[in-house]
Structures are given as structure tokens and as C-alpha cells.
Design an enzyme around this catalytic site. Structure first.
Site, PDB file in Angstrom:
ATOM      1  N   ARG A  64       0.800  -1.231   0.000  1.00 38.57           N
ATOM      2  CA  ARG A  64       0.000   0.000   0.000  1.00 38.57           C
ATOM      3  C   ARG A  64       0.834   1.283   0.000  1.00 38.57           C
ATOM      4  O   ARG A  64       0.311   2.371  -0.194  1.00 38.57           O
ATOM      5  CB  ARG A  64      -0.969  -0.014   1.192  1.00 38.57           C
ATOM      6  CG  ARG A  64      -2.149  -0.924   0.977  1.00 38.57           C
ATOM      7  CD  ARG A  64      -2.872  -1.228   2.279  1.00 38.57           C
ATOM      8  NE  ARG A  64      -2.139  -2.187   3.096  1.00 38.57           N
ATOM      9  CZ  ARG A  64      -2.503  -2.561   4.323  1.00 38.57           C
ATOM     10  NH1 ARG A  64      -3.571  -2.028   4.884  1.00 38.57           N
ATOM     11  NH2 ARG A  64      -1.806  -3.444   4.991  1.00 38.57           N
ATOM     12  N   GLY A  74       4.270 -15.237   5.856  1.00 39.19           N
ATOM     13  CA  GLY A  74       3.473 -14.785   6.995  1.00 39.19           C
ATOM     14  C   GLY A  74       4.329 -14.457   8.205  1.00 39.19           C
ATOM     15  O   GLY A  74       5.522 -14.765   8.259  1.00 39.19           O
ATOM     16  N   ASN A 103      28.967  37.011  14.324  1.00 36.64           N
ATOM     17  CA  ASN A 103      27.788  37.463  13.599  1.00 36.64           C
ATOM     18  C   ASN A 103      27.905  37.078  12.132  1.00 36.64           C
ATOM     19  O   ASN A 103      28.908  37.360  11.478  1.00 36.64           O
ATOM     20  CB  ASN A 103      27.597  38.981  13.723  1.00 36.64           C
ATOM     21  CG  ASN A 103      26.226  39.374  13.173  1.00 36.64           C
ATOM     22  OD1 ASN A 103      25.202  38.908  13.671  1.00 36.64           O
ATOM     23  ND2 ASN A 103      26.231  40.164  12.121  1.00 36.64           N
ATOM     24  N   GLU A 128      -7.566 -12.673  12.899  1.00 42.77           N
ATOM     25  CA  GLU A 128      -7.307 -11.651  11.880  1.00 42.77           C
ATOM     26  C   GLU A 128      -8.629 -11.135  11.308  1.00 42.77           C
ATOM     27  O   GLU A 128      -9.593 -11.897  11.169  1.00 42.77           O
ATOM     28  CB  GLU A 128      -6.452 -12.241  10.762  1.00 42.77           C
ATOM     29  CG  GLU A 128      -5.020 -12.502  11.178  1.00 42.77           C
ATOM     30  CD  GLU A 128      -4.399 -11.290  11.832  1.00 42.77           C
ATOM     31  OE1 GLU A 128      -4.224 -10.263  11.164  1.00 42.77           O
ATOM     32  OE2 GLU A 128      -4.108 -11.347  13.045  1.00 42.77           O
ATOM     33  N   GLY A 145      -5.954  -7.292  13.793  1.00 45.57           N
ATOM     34  CA  GLY A 145      -6.396  -8.555  14.389  1.00 45.57           C
ATOM     35  C   GLY A 145      -7.195  -8.273  15.653  1.00 45.57           C
ATOM     36  O   GLY A 145      -6.847  -7.380  16.428  1.00 45.57           O
TER      37      GLY A 145
HETATM   38  C1  UD1 Z   1      -0.437  -7.997  11.884  1.00 44.09           C
HETATM   39  C2  UD1 Z   1      -1.115  -8.973  12.830  1.00 44.09           C
HETATM   40  C3  UD1 Z   1      -2.406  -8.346  13.338  1.00 44.09           C
HETATM   41  C4  UD1 Z   1      -2.103  -7.017  14.014  1.00 44.09           C
HETATM   42  C5  UD1 Z   1      -1.320  -6.109  13.092  1.00 44.09           C
HETATM   43  C6  UD1 Z   1      -0.820  -4.907  13.860  1.00 44.09           C
HETATM   44  C7  UD1 Z   1      -0.533 -11.225  12.055  1.00 44.09           C
HETATM   45  C8  UD1 Z   1      -1.004 -12.457  11.382  1.00 44.09           C
HETATM   46  N1  UD1 Z   1      -1.395 -10.224  12.152  1.00 44.09           N
HETATM   47  O1  UD1 Z   1      -1.316  -7.817  10.781  1.00 44.09           O
HETATM   48  O2  UD1 Z   1      -3.056  -9.225  14.259  1.00 44.09           O
HETATM   49  O3  UD1 Z   1      -3.314  -6.409  14.410  1.00 44.09           O
HETATM   50  O4  UD1 Z   1      -0.165  -6.768  12.549  1.00 44.09           O
HETATM   51  O5  UD1 Z   1      -0.237  -3.959  13.016  1.00 44.09           O
HETATM   52  O6  UD1 Z   1       0.598 -11.195  12.506  1.00 44.09           O
HETATM   53  N2  UD1 Z   1       6.098  -9.510   7.813  1.00 44.09           N
HETATM   54  C9  UD1 Z   1       7.209 -10.280   7.594  1.00 44.09           C
HETATM   55  N3  UD1 Z   1       7.104 -11.431   6.862  1.00 44.09           N
HETATM   56  C10 UD1 Z   1       5.918 -11.868   6.380  1.00 44.09           C
HETATM   57  C11 UD1 Z   1       4.771 -11.060   6.621  1.00 44.09           C
HETATM   58  C12 UD1 Z   1       4.889  -9.901   7.335  1.00 44.09           C
HETATM   59  O7  UD1 Z   1       8.325  -9.940   8.019  1.00 44.09           O
HETATM   60  O8  UD1 Z   1       5.891 -12.933   5.754  1.00 44.09           O
HETATM   61  C13 UD1 Z   1       6.237  -8.249   8.598  1.00 44.09           C
HETATM   62  C14 UD1 Z   1       5.795  -7.023   7.832  1.00 44.09           C
HETATM   63  O9  UD1 Z   1       6.890  -6.441   7.148  1.00 44.09           O
HETATM   64  C15 UD1 Z   1       5.278  -6.111   8.945  1.00 44.09           C
HETATM   65  C16 UD1 Z   1       4.834  -7.071  10.035  1.00 44.09           C
HETATM   66  O10 UD1 Z   1       5.399  -8.333   9.721  1.00 44.09           O
HETATM   67  O11 UD1 Z   1       6.285  -5.263   9.482  1.00 44.09           O
HETATM   68  C17 UD1 Z   1       3.324  -7.198  10.088  1.00 44.09           C
HETATM   69  O12 UD1 Z   1       2.884  -7.659   8.820  1.00 44.09           O
HETATM   70  P1  UD1 Z   1       1.598  -7.056   8.116  1.00 44.09           P
HETATM   71  O13 UD1 Z   1       1.398  -7.744   6.840  1.00 44.09           O
HETATM   72  O14 UD1 Z   1       1.661  -5.581   8.123  1.00 44.09           O
HETATM   73  O15 UD1 Z   1       0.495  -7.601   9.151  1.00 44.09           O
HETATM   74  P2  UD1 Z   1      -0.920  -7.043   9.402  1.00 44.09           P
HETATM   75  O16 UD1 Z   1      -1.839  -7.564   8.364  1.00 44.09           O
HETATM   76  O17 UD1 Z   1      -0.843  -5.587   9.617  1.00 44.09           O
END
Ligand code: UD1
Ligand code: CA
Length: 423
Positions: free
Chosen positions: A15, A79, A345, A156, A141
Site C-alpha cells: 500500500r 506470513g 555574527n 485476523e 487482528g
Molecule cells: C499484523 C497482525 C495483526 C495485528 C497487526 C498490527 C498477524 C497475522 N497479524 O497484521 O493481528 O493487528 O499486525 O499492526 O501477525 N512480515 C514479515 N514477513 C511476512 C509477513 C509480514 O516480516 O511474511 C512483517 C511485515 O513487514 C510487517 C509485520 O510483519 O512489518 C506485520 O505484517 P503485516 O502484513 O503488516 O500484518 P498485518 O496484516 O498488519
């Protein structure tokens, strides 16, 4: 107990619509990931940053700036649970606690992390998550509780029932684990959910199944849980961070004439009785003394140290410079890579020409105490002006000048009487 962190920063950040990694986007010229790493200072002994998208850029930034941080590659990104499992080999024999932080939480304060850790310890918890209450829980979540109000699970947004969707307690993305007891969970997570990902949040149910003690700590100031997913989020986070900084400065004796048009980075220290005038923008790490006047419309760009009783006036830009006490640069100047003594100055329109476009290098300007620089002077660096020396207005100074002298370069003035009338 020793604490190590795992910071999740491998996600794509779709995004943001950007060619730059999400966690390298900046607030006051400091990348998001740096705020997260700084929040763990004094808390963790070692930090593992999980990288994936733009891994090389994130790795380069982290390893250059944080000696106690290691990056670990996650590829492909399956994930948040999968992301943590990438750090498992490095933590195999670790007996302490692991704090897991989403890498997109720049507003989280280390004071809050410390409270969170104290709560975990006071409850004898094995696994604690941080939650907060939001009027609009959006896509966060949801924190689901049992009838007795104890923690049940995190669901989630995409996996919720309508009833769960209405829950306003959300998962912030900060977790504390008694590592030895939980580490096995990371090889047992499944992808049985709406996004087909390994969810970190599933460790709660895993913990409960394995008779571990799980808790949720409710963060009071929900602003700190604000995660960055888009450019709008970035702008909003900058605003919150700025308000927080200005309030703390005002509480500590700094006058901010107009908070709505003043921007000051978290890493700027300002002494008492200093006044910051409107439309001033201060980014990076800076230290400003007592009784100074900064602005209106001043721009400090980082690594600036200004001693007491100085004046940095309108349309003056300062970068990577030290300025001694009682020194003034009132109008329309650029001071970069400079070392200025006290009681100096700087006349209007003075420029330190610090950049050589041929070699691409920057050089230093040194002005000793009591130097007076006439208006519209260019100081071509590297250059040093000795104590008490005056520079005539309009000069271009290309050589060092000793003390108590007058230096000036000036084309002779020609006056041609009656010239206009004759034309
Ligand atoms: C996640 C949480 C959600 C919480 C939210 C808070 C999970 C499943 N969900 O959702 O419950 O409310 O954060 O902001 O954890 N990332 C990785 N590797 C991956 C996927 C993600 O390093 O494979 C990192 C992303 O770069 C990010 C963080 O993990 O910094 C969170 O990932 P994001 O996809 O933003 O999770 P949310 O959907 O926001
Ligand atoms: Ca997120």
C-alpha cells in the site's frame, strides 16, 4: 532476564506504492525501522531483523547503524509466524525472553515496552501480547477473550465472524515470549486461514493447548499502536510524533509560538527558555542550548549543535554544524559542515560553500570566536577564519585568513556621472 528481539520487516508494504522498502520510509529523516530499533535500546541485548522485500537495502541500513542487530533473510514471505521461525536457528539455545515487534510501529515508546515487560513478569506469564482499544478497529487482528475475560485468541480481520469483527480490542503487534517454552510452536503453525499464511498470532492458541500462561497487556495510549501501511499513515504518524515532541518540549520550558506550524524531530534536545518561532522544521539529531531564538522559517537538518544564547533567524538552513554561544545568523543563510565559535555574527545571505561538484566531496568551514561576516559572503570550504577577523560584505573567501584581520574581495565601484540622462 536477558531479552532479545525479533523485528518483522520482510513484508512488501504494497500500500505504500513505492520502490523503497516500507520500513525505510522516513519520519523526520529517520527510517521507520530505526524508531523500532531505538525503542528496544536499554531493553534488548541483541536484535534480529527479518528482511525480505528490498532485503539488501534494509540489511545495509540496519547493519551500518546498529551494532547489536543482525538481519535474517525470509524468502519467500509466508506470513508473520514464518518470519519469526527464520530467527529460530539463532535462538536455539537461548534461555531468556524474546520480544517480537512488527517493524512498522514507529510510535511505540520504550517506556511502554518496559511496562509491558513488567506486566509479563508480574503475571508470571509465558506469552504476553500487547493489545489496545480502538474506536475503529479497521483491519487489525481482534483480541478474543474467554467468558472469564482471560485471553482466548487473536483472529485476523479477514477471518472474523461478524460478532468478532465488532470487537474493539486489537492486537498491536508486540509479543513477549518465554522463549524456551514457546519456540516449538514455530515449527507447528499451519496455514489454515483466509490468507493462507503462517500467522504469528496463532501462538496464543498453541500456548493454551500446551498449558502455558498467556496474557494480554492493554496499552493505554492507543496512538502508539499506529502501524504504517500507507503514505497517509506515514503523514499521520509524523503528526502524532511531532505533537508528542512539542508537548514534551513545552512541558520542559521551551516556548513554541505556533505548534501547528512547527516540526521538531524526536532526537532534538532543546534547552529552557529557547523560543521556536513558526514554520520552523527541525529534522535528525540536534542539540540546541538555552535562551536561543530559532526561526521563524528556520531549517535545521540534523547533526546540529547550537550553544546557549544563539539566534538562527528566518530562512537560515543549518546542517552538520557546531555553533558556539552568543552567535547569530539572522537571515537567509546556509551553514553546513561548519564549526562556529562564540560571539560570531553571520551577515544576511552568507553561504558556506561546502560542496565540490567536481569531486563530489564536502569540506569544512571554521570560524573562530568573534568573527564578523559581512552580508552576502561566500565562504568557499575548506576555509578557516581566525579569531576576531571581519569579512567585508559581498566577499568570496577562498583562502584561510588569520586573526583580527579584515578580509574582502570586491570589484572596484565605478560611478559614471550623468550616464542615465545621456542615454
Ligand atoms: C499484523 C497482525 C495483526 C495485528 C497487526 C498490527 C498477524 C497475522 N497479524 O497484521 O493481528 O493487528 O499486525 O499492526 O501477525 N512480515 C514479515 N514477513 C511476512 C509477513 C509480514 O516480516 O511474511 C512483517 C511485515 O513487514 C510487517 C509485520 O510483519 O512489518 C506485520 O505484517 P503485516 O502484513 O503488516 O500484518 P498485518 O496484516 O498488519
Ligand atoms: Ca501492518
Amino acid at each position: 532476564m536477558e531479552i532479545k528481539s525479533v523485528i518483522l520487516a520482510a513484508g512488501k508494504g504494497t500500500r505504500m506504492k513505492s520502490d523503497t522498502a516500507k520500513v525505510l520510509h522516513k519520519i523526520f529523516d529517520k527510517p521507520i525501522i530505526a524508531y523500532v530499533l531505538d525503542s528496544t535500546k536499554d531493553i534488548t541485548s541483541e536484535n534480529f531483523v527479518i528482511v525480505g522485500h528490498h532485503a539488501d537495502d534494509v540489511k545495509a541500513f540496519v547493519e551500518k547503524n546498529y551494532r547489536n542487530a543482525k538481519t535474517v533473510l525470509q524468502s519467500p514471505q509466508l506470513g508473520t509466524g514464518h518470519a519469526v521461525s527464520m530467527a529460530c536457528p539463532y535462538l536455539e539455545d537461548f534461555e531468556g525472553q524474546v520480544i517480537i515487534l512488527n517493524g512498522d510501529l514507529p510510535l511505540m515508546r520504550s517506556e511502554s515496552l518496559k511496562k509491558f515487560i513488567d506486566y509479563h513478569n508480574s503475571k508470571n506469564s509465558d506469552l504476553t501480547i500487547m493489545s489496545t482499544i480502538l474506536d475503529d478497529p479497521a483491519s487489525y487482528g481482534r483480541v478474543i477473550r474467554e467468558a472469564d475475560n482471560s485471553l482466548k485468541s487473536i483472529v485476523e480481520a479477514k477471518d472474523t465472524t461478524p460478532e468478532q469483527k465488532a470487537v474493539k480490542e486489537i492486537n498491536v503487534g508486540v509479543y513477549l515470549l518465554n522463549w524456551r517454552k514457546i519456540k516449538a510452536a514455530f515449527s507447528q503453525l499451519t496455514t489454515n486461514n483466509a490468507q493462507g499464511e503462517y500467522y504469528l498470532t496463532d501462538i496464543i492458541e498453541w500456548g493454551k493447548k500446551n498449558n502455558l500462561n498467556v496474557h494480554a497487556f492493554i496499552l493505554e495510549n492507543s496512538d502508539e499502536s499506529y502501524g504504517i501501511n500507507s503514505r497517509k499513515d506515514l503523514a499521520y504518524a509524523t503528526k502524532i510524533m511531532n505533537e508528542r515532541k512539542l508537548n514534551s518540549l513545552m512541558d520542559n520550558g521551551v516556548t513554541i509560538v505556533d505548534p501547528s506550524s512547527t516540526w521538531i524531530s524526536e532526537d532534538t534536545e532543546i534547552g529552557t527558555d529557547t523560543t521556536i518561532y513558526p514554520f520552523t522544521y527541525i529534522e535528525g539529531k540536534n542539540k540546541i542550548g538555552k535562551n536561543c531564538k530559532i526561526g521563524p522559517c528556520a531549517h535545521l537538518r540534523g547533526d546540529v549543535e547550537i550553544d546557549d544564547n544563539c539566534k538562527i533567524g528566518n530562512f537560515v538552513e543549518v546542517k552538520k554544524s557546531k555553533i558556539g554561544h552568543n552567535t547569530n545568523a539572522g537571515h537567509l543563510s546556509y551553514i553546513g559542515d561548519s564549526e562556529l565559535g562564540s560571539h560570531i555574527n553571520i551577515g544576511a545571505g552568507t553561504i558556506t560553500a561546502n560542496f565540490d561538484p567536481i569531486t563530489g566531496t564536502k569540506s569544512k568551514t571554521v570560524l573562530k570566536d568573534n568573527v564578523k561576516i559581512g552580508s552576502n559572503t561566500v565562504l568557499v570550504a575548506p576555509v578557516e577564519i581566525g579569531e576576531g577577523t571581519n569579512i567585508g560584505a559581498g566577499s568570496v573567501i577562498t583562502k584561510n585568513i588569520g586573526e583580527w584581520a579584515l578580509g574582502l574581495t570586491r570589484a572596484p565601484l565605478r560611478v559614471i556621472a550623468g550616464w542615465v540622462k545621456r542615454k
